[in-house]
Design a protein around this motif. Structure first.
Motif, mmCIF file in Angstrom:
data_model
loop_
_atom_site.group_PDB
_atom_site.id
_atom_site.type_symbol
_atom_site.label_atom_id
_atom_site.label_comp_id
_atom_site.label_asym_id
_atom_site.label_seq_id
_atom_site.Cartn_x
_atom_site.Cartn_y
_atom_site.Cartn_z
ATOM 1 N N THR A 139 0.914 -1.251 0.090
ATOM 2 C CA THR A 139 -0.053 -0.075 -0.045
ATOM 3 C C THR A 139 0.926 1.336 -0.056
ATOM 4 O OG1 THR A 139 -1.653 -1.309 1.199
ATOM 5 C CG2 THR A 139 -1.815 1.202 1.345
ATOM 6 N N THR A 144 -4.896 1.677 9.959
ATOM 7 C CA THR A 144 -5.858 0.789 10.120
ATOM 8 C C THR A 144 -5.133 -0.787 9.959
ATOM 9 O OG1 THR A 144 -7.705 2.025 8.992
ATOM 10 C CG2 THR A 144 -7.872 -0.299 9.164
ATOM 11 N N ARG A 194 -5.923 10.118 2.913
ATOM 12 C CA ARG A 194 -6.376 8.906 3.698
ATOM 13 C C ARG A 194 -5.361 7.795 3.805
ATOM 14 N NH1 ARG A 194 -11.669 8.846 4.546
ATOM 15 N NH2 ARG A 194 -11.354 7.373 6.187
ATOM 16 N N ARG A 220 -10.999 1.477 -0.615
ATOM 17 C CA ARG A 220 -11.191 2.665 0.273
ATOM 18 C C ARG A 220 -9.800 3.509 0.211
ATOM 19 N NH1 ARG A 220 -13.689 -0.978 3.597
ATOM 20 N NH2 ARG A 220 -12.037 -0.991 4.943
ATOM 21 N N GLN A 221 -8.673 2.640 0.281
ATOM 22 C CA GLN A 221 -7.420 3.238 0.344
ATOM 23 C C GLN A 221 -7.295 4.063 -1.096
ATOM 24 O OE1 GLN A 221 -4.433 0.319 0.961
ATOM 25 N NE2 GLN A 221 -5.330 -0.326 2.858
ATOM 26 N N THR A 231 -5.178 4.579 6.579
ATOM 27 C CA THR A 231 -5.017 3.232 5.701
ATOM 28 C C THR A 231 -3.830 2.777 6.686
ATOM 29 O OG1 THR A 231 -6.056 3.741 3.820
ATOM 30 C CG2 THR A 231 -4.815 1.783 3.878
ATOM 31 N N ASP A 267 -10.614 -2.670 1.220
ATOM 32 C CA ASP A 267 -9.892 -1.976 1.883
ATOM 33 C C ASP A 267 -9.042 -1.161 0.722
ATOM 34 O OD1 ASP A 267 -10.536 -2.641 4.457
ATOM 35 O OD2 ASP A 267 -9.289 -4.292 4.664
#
Length: 466
Positions: free
Chosen positions: A337, A423, A416, A408-409, A420, A405
């Protein structure tokens, strides 16, 4: 000793009494001179006065010679008759003495023989009762030992039950998404149920053993009472069998032969003892069957508890590996990510399409699971298909979660990205907490089977193949 010609016991008396003064005056006088002169001297001598029949001029007699002979012959015949009767009577009396003595001796010998047979019969049944009593005593001891072992095993199941419940309580400390009703929790619940079921079975057999011991002791008491009565009767009849006419303590008991205080006959007497022995054998057989069932129960409970114990441990290890894999994957996802944040916008549509594509397989998997819950009775089997479907749903859910996920990321973009990252780090900490609970708290208590090694060969016995 009398003879045929012995003198007769009958003695004739004088025909007249001796002359006295008064009698002399009362007798009329005969005027003939020659007669008077002749009898004066005789009367002076005390003889009775003799009378002459003037008609025949001879002495008058009261009986004739024929009467005299007939009297003698009558006495002879009477003597013969009485002696003959007396001889027959003596002969009959002697024969009666011999016959009654012979009959009495035979009857006494017959009674003695019957008493001997009776003593032998009593001894035989007393021996049978004593043998059965010893067998029943051994059976009671064996059943008491099985009951003691069963009670010990029942108390030893409390520790595994406590550990299984502690594992369930520890797993309630999991956080977030890891509060999942997984296979570990299912098998732990099943383990608690199996242990409680084993406890219920053991308790039922303990109650049956308690009742069976009462029945065994009751049968043993009846046999001991019967054997005691037979011992008393044997001793009494043995004394009666040895009693003789010269024995001490014998006496008359008038009317005793009319007294009947008996309450049984030989058939019912034998039947009573046979019933006691049959009852004891029946209870002994029931006790042996119960001991076999107790052994089978202990082995079955040991098998079930060992099986579910190993199953839970395997599921724990599997779950720990899954959690470790999930944690590693999350860490990898976090790294990717951070590296691929710039390409997320290009992949938003691809992610949305991928999420939409997961709906059909999820519906298929869940529909399959829902339809398979309609199976009946024993067909509700937790077979490999069921576990595969459950894993498929979990994998699809994880995949969707993963894609969401990522979506959303991608959608929150750079602003955000840190959120992330936070999270993912939190999820990783959740997995670390779950791994610590399962590997340290739970498996630390379950390293060895929680049984007291001093119990004996109860749960350490070679287990039967089920």
């Amino acid at each position: 000793m009398s003879v045929y010609y012995a003198s007769s016991p009958v003695i004739r008396t004088r025909s007249v009494t001796p002359m006295t003064g008064d009698c002399y005056r009362s007798i009329p006088m005969i005027s003939h001179g020659s007669v008077t002169g002749r009898f004066k001297k005789e009367m002076d001598m005390g003889h009775a006065k003799t009378y002459y029949n003037p008609a025949r001029n001879a002495l008058y007699a009261r009986f004739s010679h024929g009467d005299w002979d007939m009297s003698n012959n009558s006495n002879y015949h009477m003597s013969d008759r009485e002696r003959s009767y007396a001889e027959r009577l003596r002969s009959d009396a002697w024969r009666a003495v011999k016959e009654t003595d012979h009959r009495t001796r035979n009857r006494q010998a017959d009674v003695t023989k019957r008493l001997t047979d009776r003593v032998q019969d009593i001894n035989f049944w007393k021996t049978e009762l004593n043998n059965e009593c010893r067998a029943m005593e051994n059976e009671i001891e064996n059943l008491q030992e099985h009951k003691r072992i069963l009670e010990k095993a029942y108390h030893d199941t409390k520790n595994p039950l406590h550990i299984a419940e502690e594992c369930l309580l520890h797993r309630e400390k999991r956080q977030g998404i890891d509060m999942v009703h997984d296979e570990v929790e299912k098998t732990l619940v099943k383990e608690v149920g199996i242990i409680k079921m084993c406890q219920d079975r053991m308790k039922k057999y303990l109650q049956r053993a308690h009742v069976q011991l009462k029945m065994d002791r009751s049968a043993l008491h009846e046999m001991e009472k019967d054997a005691k009565d037979k011992h008393h009767a044997e001793h009494l009849d043995d004394r009666m069998q040895q009693m003789r006419n010269t024995s001490m303590g014998i006496g008359y008991y008038p009317g005793i032969e009319s007294t009947d205080n008996t309450i049984s006959v030989p058939q019912s007497w034998i039947k009573f003892t046979q019933n006691n022995i049959l009852r004891s054998q029946k209870e002994r057989a029931a006790s042996e069957r119960l001991r076999g069932e107790i052994d089978a129960c202990l082995r079955q409970c040991a098998n079930d508890m060992w099986s579910i114990f190993n199953n839970v441990n395997n599921n724990f290890n599997t779950r720990i590996r899954e959690s470790t894999d999930a944690r590693n994957k999350l860490q990898a996802h976090l790294n990717r990510t951070m590296q691929e944040i710039f390409d997320m916008e290009k992949n938003i549509e691809l992610l949305r399409k991928a999420i939409h594509d997961k709906e059909a397989p999820m519906k298929v998997s869940q529909t399959r699971l829902e339809e398979r819950t309609r199976r009946m009775h024993v067909e509700l089997c937790n077979d490999p298909v069921m576990r595969t479907l459950q894993r498929e749903v979990s994998e699809i859910r994880d995949s969707v979660r993963y894609l969401k996920d990522k979506l959303r990321q991608s959608e929150i973009s750079m602003a955000r990205l840190m959120k992330t990252k936070s999270t993912l780090e939190h999820d990783i900490s959740v997995k670390e907490n779950s791994i610590a609970i399962d590997s340290k708290a739970c498996m630390g208590m379950r390293k060895g089977f929680p049984m007291d090694p001093k119990v004996g060969p109860i749960f350490n016995m070679p287990l039967a193949v089920i």
